[in-house]
Motif scaffolding. Structure first.
Motif, PDB file in Angstrom:
ATOM      1  N   UNK A  87       0.841  -1.344   0.186  1.00 12.83           N
ATOM      2  CA  UNK A  87      -0.234  -0.654   0.524  1.00 12.83           C
ATOM      3  C   UNK A  87       0.654   1.186  -0.037  1.00 12.83           C
ATOM      4  N   UNK A  88       0.287   2.036  -0.467  1.00 12.41           N
ATOM      5  CA  UNK A  88       1.158   3.154  -0.368  1.00 12.41           C
ATOM      6  C   UNK A  88       0.679   4.086   1.079  1.00 12.41           C
ATOM      7  N   UNK A  89       0.858   5.359   0.320  1.00 12.82           N
ATOM      8  CA  UNK A  89       1.541   5.863   1.874  1.00 12.82           C
ATOM      9  C   UNK A  89       0.292   7.644   1.923  1.00 12.82           C
ATOM     10  N   UNK A  90      -1.045   7.046   1.975  1.00 12.06           N
ATOM     11  CA  UNK A  90      -1.770   8.192   1.749  1.00 12.06           C
ATOM     12  C   UNK A  90      -1.697   9.395   2.251  1.00 12.06           C
ATOM     13  N   UNK A  91      -1.726  10.736   1.936  1.00 15.72           N
ATOM     14  CA  UNK A  91      -1.419  12.179   2.870  1.00 15.72           C
ATOM     15  C   UNK A  91      -2.674  11.871   4.218  1.00 15.72           C
ATOM     16  N   UNK A  92      -3.666  11.545   3.616  1.00 12.26           N
ATOM     17  CA  UNK A  92      -4.385  11.982   4.301  1.00 12.26           C
ATOM     18  C   UNK A  92      -4.448  11.213   6.047  1.00 12.26           C
ATOM     19  N   UNK A  93      -3.287   9.949   6.023  1.00 16.60           N
ATOM     20  CA  UNK A  93      -3.378   8.675   7.709  1.00 16.60           C
ATOM     21  C   UNK A  93      -2.075  10.038   7.811  1.00 16.60           C
ATOM     22  N   UNK A  94      -2.059  11.329   8.713  1.00 16.10           N
ATOM     23  CA  UNK A  94      -1.956  11.898   9.488  1.00 16.10           C
ATOM     24  C   UNK A  94      -2.536  11.803  10.910  1.00 16.10           C
ATOM     25  N   UNK A  95      -1.563  11.829  12.672  1.00 16.92           N
ATOM     26  CA  UNK A  95      -2.685  11.801  13.371  1.00 16.92           C
ATOM     27  C   UNK A  95      -1.574  12.697  13.884  1.00 16.92           C
ATOM     28  N   UNK A 149      -0.743  13.366  17.860  1.00 22.36           N
ATOM     29  CA  UNK A 149      -1.124  12.852  18.966  1.00 22.36           C
ATOM     30  C   UNK A 149      -1.445  12.808  20.037  1.00 22.36           C
ATOM     31  N   UNK A 150      -1.066  14.299  20.319  1.00 23.78           N
ATOM     32  CA  UNK A 150      -1.299  15.496  21.230  1.00 23.78           C
ATOM     33  C   UNK A 150      -3.276  15.331  21.725  1.00 23.78           C
ATOM     34  N   UNK A 151      -3.849  14.884  19.971  1.00 21.22           N
ATOM     35  CA  UNK A 151      -5.373  15.490  20.260  1.00 21.22           C
ATOM     36  C   UNK A 151      -5.408  13.685  19.806  1.00 21.22           C
ATOM     37  N   UNK A 152      -4.986  13.168  19.622  1.00 19.28           N
ATOM     38  CA  UNK A 152      -5.145  11.759  19.742  1.00 19.28           C
ATOM     39  C   UNK A 152      -4.900  10.431  20.383  1.00 19.28           C
ATOM     40  N   UNK A 153      -4.011  10.834  21.337  1.00 22.07           N
ATOM     41  CA  UNK A 153      -4.141   9.249  22.000  1.00 22.07           C
ATOM     42  C   UNK A 153      -4.625   8.268  23.190  1.00 22.07           C
ATOM     43  N   UNK A 154      -5.770   8.553  22.329  1.00 18.15           N
ATOM     44  CA  UNK A 154      -6.420   7.348  23.008  1.00 18.15           C
ATOM     45  C   UNK A 154      -6.565   6.556  21.900  1.00 18.15           C
ATOM     46  N   UNK A 155      -6.223   6.601  20.330  1.00 22.63           N
ATOM     47  CA  UNK A 155      -6.053   5.876  19.543  1.00 22.63           C
ATOM     48  C   UNK A 155      -5.374   4.904  19.669  1.00 22.63           C
ATOM     49  N   UNK A 156      -5.518   3.649  19.363  1.00 25.15           N
ATOM     50  CA  UNK A 156      -4.047   2.451  20.244  1.00 25.15           C
ATOM     51  C   UNK A 156      -3.326   1.764  18.908  1.00 25.15           C
ATOM     52  N   UNK A 216       1.531   5.887   9.133  1.00 24.36           N
ATOM     53  CA  UNK A 216       0.828   7.087   9.239  1.00 24.36           C
ATOM     54  C   UNK A 216       1.437   7.293   9.825  1.00 24.36           C
ATOM     55  N   UNK A 217       1.325   9.215   8.888  1.00 23.43           N
ATOM     56  CA  UNK A 217       2.215  10.334  10.048  1.00 23.43           C
ATOM     57  C   UNK A 217       1.824  11.031  11.122  1.00 23.43           C
ATOM     58  N   UNK A 218       2.940  10.680  12.095  1.00 22.66           N
ATOM     59  CA  UNK A 218       2.607  11.284  14.028  1.00 22.66           C
ATOM     60  C   UNK A 218       3.278  12.697  14.113  1.00 22.66           C
ATOM     61  N   UNK A 219       2.240  13.484  14.469  1.00 19.97           N
ATOM     62  CA  UNK A 219       3.441  14.275  14.749  1.00 19.97           C
ATOM     63  C   UNK A 219       2.569  14.846  16.419  1.00 19.97           C
ATOM     64  N   UNK A 220       3.360  16.360  16.935  1.00 17.60           N
ATOM     65  CA  UNK A 220       2.292  16.845  17.965  1.00 17.60           C
ATOM     66  C   UNK A 220       2.561  18.793  18.043  1.00 17.60           C
ATOM     67  N   UNK A 221       1.575  18.916  19.134  1.00 18.41           N
ATOM     68  CA  UNK A 221       1.471  20.180  19.147  1.00 18.41           C
ATOM     69  C   UNK A 221       2.654  20.977  19.614  1.00 18.41           C
ATOM     70  N   UNK A 222       3.648  20.815  20.027  1.00 14.66           N
ATOM     71  CA  UNK A 222       5.090  21.385  20.593  1.00 14.66           C
ATOM     72  C   UNK A 222       6.170  21.176  19.240  1.00 14.66           C
ATOM     73  N   UNK A 223       5.298  20.194  17.562  1.00 14.78           N
ATOM     74  CA  UNK A 223       6.169  20.611  16.707  1.00 14.78           C
ATOM     75  C   UNK A 223       6.451  21.972  15.770  1.00 14.78           C
TER      76      UNK A 223
END
Length: 382
Positions: free
Chosen positions: A137-145, A147-154, A160-167
């Motif tokens: 599978x390719x990596x679509x730009x829509x797969x972006x999370x 972690x500060x907002x979605x920490x409940x995700x398990x 998936x591209x992960x980021x944080x508010x502090x970046x």
């Protein structure tokens, strides 16, 4: 923003940190924390970061003890906000126990309980295995999370591209790629069922009845892993850490050397490399001789592969996991390679043929051992 990336000298294992400094607060991520040289690892952990510096994300490549046995010590010094690790469809504990089996350690070894108790109260994000049955599978730009907002995700998709508010606005991402083949995990599950019976094995259920069962069938379990994967190491979670913009301009400096001393028994000059490539590809013990894993990695990272200026040689330089041809197939371009190993390890790491062939192609290689003078630093100015 300034980023300080450090490949720490812990010997046969791996401990890598990235500190993000914006002039106000420091933020930190860690990829793996373990070593067969436990005393050296303990010393490095105590000095790697200022005490009480929070670790925003701890990435675990896989569960071999030389990659995770320092996590309990790390937690003594730092608060870990989130753990990101590969998901193995409820067979994580068989994987950990397999490592004990191949090392001849009983299943009651402290490594297992230390890992479980260390991270059980920390939010855990699991990365799904890739699926060869569907193709790569390719990596679509829509797969972006965030972690500060979605920490409940398990459980999230590989790549998936992960980021944080502090970046902030620098577009820095972390992209974990679980190269375990989902179809092979199904085969593993089917072959292990006659052994495990009706017992469900997951992070919260390493009961007393499981340990004797594992010890009783240790050789059979080891043979099952070999039959399906060749080696359990073949499923390490890789990590891309860098800018999410192929056109973004940065400035990066790499500093590494190998001293001449009794510890290293080799000599090479100090290197200073000036590169406009900030991204690092961490590989754990992945098998990059596997065609599926190469194609999967290429598709997930996509055009960002051109940003990789630093890459880990997998599995401490084992010839069974990497080659010049594998590096060429990745089409990364010009980058610095690094390899972490202990100078007195019993596995013959790194392969002299592998290192020689890579050097023969004039690739700069940093050999990071347990000697402090082999520490690799990368300073990135945003």
């Amino acid at each position: 923003m300034k980023v300080i990336r450090t490949i720490h000298p812990v010997g046969q294992g791996g401990f890598y940190t990235e500190i993000f400094r914006d002039g106000i607060n420091d933020h930190c991520i860690v990829y793996d924390c373990g070593s067969e040289n436990k005393q050296k690892l303990k010393s490095v952990i105590s000095s790697a970061l200022p005490d009480n510096t929070p670790i925003d994300i701890l990435f675990i490549s896989h569960f071999d003890s030389d990659h995770v046995n320092g996590i309990k010590e790390l937690i003594k010094h730092h608060t870990i906000k989130c753990v990101v690790m590969p998901q193995l469809k409820q067979f994580e504990w068989f994987y950990i126990l397999e490592d004990c089996i191949k090392r001849g350690i009983k299943a009651t070894d402290e490594h297992i309980n230390n890992l479980r108790t260390a991270i059980q109260h920390i939010p855990i994000v699991e990365i799904e295995p890739s699926n060869s049955e569907r193709g790569v599978d390719g990596n679509e730009d829509t797969h972006f999370i965030n972690l500060d907002e979605n920490i409940e995700l398990r459980i999230i998709k590989s790549g998936t591209k992960l980021s944080n508010d502090w970046l902030g606005t620098i577009s820095w991402i972390f992209m974990p790629i679980n190269n375990w083949d989902a179809q092979k995990i199904k085969e593993l599950e089917n072959l292990l069922k006659p052994i495990s019976g009706k017992i469900t094995i997951d992070w919260s259920n390493l009961s007393d009845e499981i340990i004797p069962m594992i010890d009783q069938h240790r050789q059979k379990i080891n043979n099952i892993y070999k039959k399906i994967f060749g080696s359990a190491n073949n499923g390490s979670m890789l990590l891309y850490s860098g800018i999410n913009d192929v056109n973004h301009q940065i400035h990066s400096h790499l500093f590494f050397n190998c001293c001449q001393c009794e510890c290293c028994l080799r000599w090479c000059a100090c290197h200073y490399v000036d590169r406009d490539k900030e991204a690092c590809l961490y590989t754990g013990d992945a098998n990059l001789l596997d065609g599926f894993q190469i194609r999967n990695l290429q598709m997930k990272v996509g055009r960002l592969i051109d940003r990789i200026g630093l890459m880990q040689i997998p599995h401490h330089g084992s010839i069974k996991n990497f080659s010049w041809q594998a590096y060429s197939n990745l089409s990364i371009g010009e980058s610095v390679l690094f390899v972490s190993y202990g100078t007195r390890n019993r596995y013959g790491h790194p392969s002299t043929y592998l290192i020689g062939s890579l050097r023969g192609e004039e690739l700069p290689i940093a050999e990071v051992t347990e000697c402090n003078d082999t520490t690799l630093y990368q300073i990135i100015d945003m």
